[in-house]
Design a protein around this motif. Structure first.
Motif, PDB file in Angstrom:
ATOM      1  N   ASN A 508     -57.378  89.279  29.216  1.00  0.00           N
ATOM      2  CA  ASN A 508     -56.559  88.326  29.971  1.00  0.00           C
ATOM      3  C   ASN A 508     -57.193  88.107  31.344  1.00  0.00           C
ATOM      4  O   ASN A 508     -57.474  89.070  32.073  1.00  0.00           O
ATOM      5  N   VAL A 509     -57.444  86.863  31.681  1.00  0.00           N
ATOM      6  CA  VAL A 509     -58.106  86.524  32.942  1.00  0.00           C
ATOM      7  C   VAL A 509     -57.222  86.922  34.119  1.00  0.00           C
ATOM      8  O   VAL A 509     -55.995  86.795  34.084  1.00  0.00           O
ATOM      9  N   MET A 510     -57.875  87.410  35.168  1.00  0.00           N
ATOM     10  CA  MET A 510     -57.170  87.781  36.390  1.00  0.00           C
ATOM     11  C   MET A 510     -57.307  86.675  37.434  1.00  0.00           C
ATOM     12  O   MET A 510     -58.331  86.014  37.533  1.00  0.00           O
ATOM     13  N   ARG A 511     -56.257  86.501  38.208  1.00  0.00           N
ATOM     14  CA  ARG A 511     -56.303  85.596  39.358  1.00  0.00           C
ATOM     15  C   ARG A 511     -56.855  86.345  40.571  1.00  0.00           C
ATOM     16  O   ARG A 511     -56.987  87.566  40.561  1.00  0.00           O
ATOM     17  N   GLY A 512     -57.110  85.602  41.636  1.00  0.00           N
ATOM     18  CA  GLY A 512     -57.635  86.206  42.843  1.00  0.00           C
ATOM     19  C   GLY A 512     -56.697  87.186  43.497  1.00  0.00           C
ATOM     20  O   GLY A 512     -57.127  88.087  44.221  1.00  0.00           O
ATOM     21  N   ASP A 513     -55.387  87.044  43.237  1.00  0.00           N
ATOM     22  CA  ASP A 513     -54.410  87.959  43.835  1.00  0.00           C
ATOM     23  C   ASP A 513     -54.187  89.209  42.993  1.00  0.00           C
ATOM     24  O   ASP A 513     -53.313  90.022  43.305  1.00  0.00           O
ATOM     25  N   GLY A 514     -54.975  89.365  41.920  1.00  0.00           N
ATOM     26  CA  GLY A 514     -54.876  90.569  41.100  1.00  0.00           C
ATOM     27  C   GLY A 514     -53.850  90.507  39.994  1.00  0.00           C
ATOM     28  O   GLY A 514     -53.634  91.503  39.301  1.00  0.00           O
ATOM     29  N   THR A 515     -53.240  89.351  39.781  1.00  0.00           N
ATOM     30  CA  THR A 515     -52.246  89.205  38.715  1.00  0.00           C
ATOM     31  C   THR A 515     -52.883  88.525  37.508  1.00  0.00           C
ATOM     32  O   THR A 515     -53.816  87.715  37.656  1.00  0.00           O
ATOM     33  N   PRO A 516     -52.383  88.804  36.303  1.00  0.00           N
ATOM     34  CA  PRO A 516     -52.918  88.147  35.109  1.00  0.00           C
ATOM     35  C   PRO A 516     -52.607  86.648  35.118  1.00  0.00           C
ATOM     36  O   PRO A 516     -51.560  86.218  35.598  1.00  0.00           O
ATOM     37  N   PHE A 517     -53.522  85.866  34.583  1.00  0.00           N
ATOM     38  CA  PHE A 517     -53.381  84.421  34.453  1.00  0.00           C
ATOM     39  C   PHE A 517     -52.734  84.152  33.099  1.00  0.00           C
ATOM     40  O   PHE A 517     -53.381  84.312  32.070  1.00  0.00           O
ATOM     41  N   PRO A 518     -51.479  83.745  33.056  1.00  0.00           N
ATOM     42  CA  PRO A 518     -50.798  83.559  31.763  1.00  0.00           C
ATOM     43  C   PRO A 518     -51.542  82.577  30.864  1.00  0.00           C
ATOM     44  O   PRO A 518     -51.916  81.483  31.296  1.00  0.00           O
ATOM     45  N   GLY A 519     -51.768  83.008  29.643  1.00  0.00           N
ATOM     46  CA  GLY A 519     -52.337  82.128  28.634  1.00  0.00           C
ATOM     47  C   GLY A 519     -53.839  81.946  28.688  1.00  0.00           C
ATOM     48  O   GLY A 519     -54.416  81.308  27.806  1.00  0.00           O
ATOM     49  N   LEU A 520     -54.533  82.495  29.698  1.00  0.00           N
ATOM     50  CA  LEU A 520     -55.978  82.302  29.823  1.00  0.00           C
ATOM     51  C   LEU A 520     -56.707  83.617  29.585  1.00  0.00           C
ATOM     52  O   LEU A 520     -56.404  84.626  30.228  1.00  0.00           O
ATOM     53  N   TYR A 521     -57.677  83.582  28.689  1.00  0.00           N
ATOM     54  CA  TYR A 521     -58.458  84.756  28.319  1.00  0.00           C
ATOM     55  C   TYR A 521     -59.947  84.424  28.425  1.00  0.00           C
ATOM     56  O   TYR A 521     -60.334  83.257  28.431  1.00  0.00           O
ATOM     57  N   ALA A 522     -60.762  85.455  28.507  1.00  0.00           N
ATOM     58  CA  ALA A 522     -62.212  85.259  28.546  1.00  0.00           C
ATOM     59  C   ALA A 522     -62.896  86.418  27.836  1.00  0.00           C
ATOM     60  O   ALA A 522     -62.401  87.556  27.856  1.00  0.00           O
TER      61      ALA A 522
END
Length: 569
Positions: A508-522
């Motif tokens: 699960n992709v992380m945002r810059g603030d350290g939280t998971p990005f819902p629905g986005l994976y890499a």
């Protein structure tokens, strides 16, 4: 639990190995998949198809059969000694590194063999290290070469995905170039949109048209970015080049180790959508690149996978220092070469060493293993005095080879080869002879003070290398028994991206603030093979395909759990 028919598909951007593994895992749970790729159908499998097929395993059946004593603890020490994690943003890469070594120890062998992969009996010893027990390198052989090379690795995952396509679980959208990840008002990735490229029947790997014939927008339950790295985009490589570590200037000349479509676009597109991209300056480029005499993509380069016997000189004729010997420490050698101010180096070698020790990267350069011909394998690699046919073709047709019967003529040929290279220094035959004779003088006894000679003797303690990979120690100037002499100009070769999109252990992709990005994976190279940089600064080889498999598997299983959970709500 089967997903209901109305469930939106998971969208996978990039039909390379990581994307195929994720699709395989999703379809095993009856989750629908939509694979979007800017290239045509012939390119399914991506870079993995062109690979030699090496996979990093720890304490495998093949290792135990050869008497190799490997362990989780030793592999973990090697990995972290090579990675040298030292940044705050290495939190998830560290987690991925530990998880990958555990997977390589406990599950990798069984997982890929269950798909149908078989390994050669001989385990290869790549990246032999920087001379320190706690430093970079593999303490033992771990490079498990797939019988069938990269095409076989692709096949065992592509076939079940194709079978799922016939069941209506998978749909492919080739020639669809993604320009944007769609994010809804709640901050969730819900689709992609971009441009449809005109049909192009170019063969696999050949640069394709970018003429646009339409637009598209696709919606799904989740989006996986598995589109590869930046190795085919030289401008991007130069932009990300870490002059602080690999300086003092960005190299200007490269041969290219991956097709042109490996352009890194999706990493930037994911970042624009809100993904956190880390470790952009970490990359993995080879120092033993050859201009391909029969290229497939622009500036196509092939890597020599050397064993330890060739004498390595910089562009001025100076011997590379310990422990920068063939096959030991790729990144440190790259750093040293860049410090010389020149973009090329030289091997001085001979027919005996070339025949035994020169292997070439690329599935197409190894038709015996790719085609699973045991007879050709034995005739070309064990019993041949000339080397494989692919190696012989480079010796006779390659632009980087000089073949002569004596050292003075060899040096003259080396000077002639670079005569039109701006700023290239002329080599002094007397100075080169002095270096060669000093090296040769260390091979009159089975012991030596020379670190390279010690490495060669040590390598031959591993009996498969003694039998078929490392030449009998000898003087280079013993032309009568081992000639002719050969010089090989070695170019810098672009290859892998070690940084990328930051992810947690589910992909699960992380945002810059350290939280998971819902629905986005890499997954795969776009995610630095896991977490945004599972290798840290240096890799151990066999870990690129392995990283695609492990990260694609993790993301596929996590997305399946998410989709199936939502379907029951």
């Amino acid at each position: 639990m089967a997903a209901p028919a109305h469930t939106e598909p998971v969208i996978i951007v990039g039909g390379g190995l990581a994307g195929l593994v994720a699709a395989f895992e999703l379809t095993q749970q009856n989750v629908r998949v939509l694979i979007v790729d800017q290239e045509n159908e012939a390119n399914l499998g991506g870079q993995a198809f062109w690979s030699l097929g090496g996979i990093f395993c720890v304490n495998s059946a093949e290792q135990r059969r050869l008497g190799i004593k490997d362990s989780r603890e030793l592999a973990m020490r090697d990995w972290f000694g090579s990675a040298r994690f030292d940044r705050e943003e290495d939190y998830w890469p560290r987690k991925w590194a530990e998880a990958f070594v555990n997977f390589a120890t406990d599950e990798m062998e069984a997982y890929v063999k269950a798909r149908g992969i078989g390994f050669l009996a001989n385990v290869g010893w790549a990246e032999r290290g920087d001379g320190r027990a706690e430093g970079h390198g593999n303490s033992v052989p771990r490079f498990h070469l797939t019988w069938g090379t990269g095409p076989e690795v692709v096949r065992v995952f592509a076939e079940p995905v194709r079978a799922a396509e016939k069941k209506g679980l998978v749909e492919f959208k080739f020639r669809h170039m993604v320009d944007e990840i769609i994010v809804d008002d709640a901050g969730r990735a819900v689709g992609v949109k971009g441009r449809v490229l005109e049909p192009d029947d170019a063969p696999r790997g050949v640069k394709s048209s970018r003429n646009v014939v339409g637009e598209f927008e696709l919606r799904g339950a989740a989006v996986l970015v598995s589109s590869g790295g930046i190795g085919g985009n030289v401008d991007k490589v130069k932009q990300c080049w870490p002059v602080d570590r690999l300086g003092p200037k960005v190299p200007q000349n490269f041969v290219i180790g991956v097709p042109a479509h490996v352009d890194g676009r999706m990493i930037d597109i994911a970042e624009e959508a809100g993904a956190h991209v880390i470790n952009r300056d970490r990359m993995w480029h080879y120092t033993e690149g050859l201009q391909n005499w029969d290229p497939i993509w622009p500036e196509h380069g092939i890597r020599i996978l050397p064993a330890p016997s060739s004498l390595w000189l910089d562009a001025t004729g100076k011997r590379l220092p310990p422990f920068l010997f063939p096959g030991t420490d790729t990144l440190a050698t790259l750093q040293h070469i860049c410090s010389t101010g020149y973009d090329y180096t030289w091997f001085i070698t001979d027919q005996t060493i070339v025949a035994r020790e020169f292997a070439l990267s690329g599935s197409e350069q190894n038709p015996d293993i790719t085609g699973k011909s045991l007879w050709q394998f034995l005739m070309q690699r064990v019993f041949s005095s000339k080397g494989t046919q692919a190696v012989q073709n480079f010796v006779s047709k390659g632009a980087d080879f000089v073949v002569r019967d004596n050292l003075e003529d060899l040096v003259a040929g080396m000077n002639e080869l670079v005569a039109n290279v701006p700023g290239a220094p002329r080599l002094d035959p007397a100075a080169v002879r002095k270096v060669v004779e000093a090296r040769d003088g260390q091979f009159d006894n089975p012991y030596s003070k020379d670190a390279q000679a010690m490495l060669i003797h040590s390598a031959r303690n591993y009996w498969p290398d003694k039998r078929a990979r490392v030449a009998v120690p000898h003087r280079l100037l013993d032309v009568k028994n081992h000639g002719p002499l050969m010089a090989v100009r070695l170019n810098l070769l672009t290859r892998k991206t070690l940084g990328g999109i930051e992810t947690n252990l589910d992909g699960n992709v992380m945002r810059g603030d350290g939280t998971p990005f819902p629905g986005l994976y890499a997954a795969g190279e776009a995610a630095g093979f896991g977490g945004g940089g599972v290798h840290g600064y240096s890799a151990l080889e066999g870990t690129f395909l392995g990283g695609c498999i492990f990260s694609g598997r993790a993301a596929g299983r996590a997305m399946a759990r998410e989709v199936l959970h939502k379907s029951t709500e």
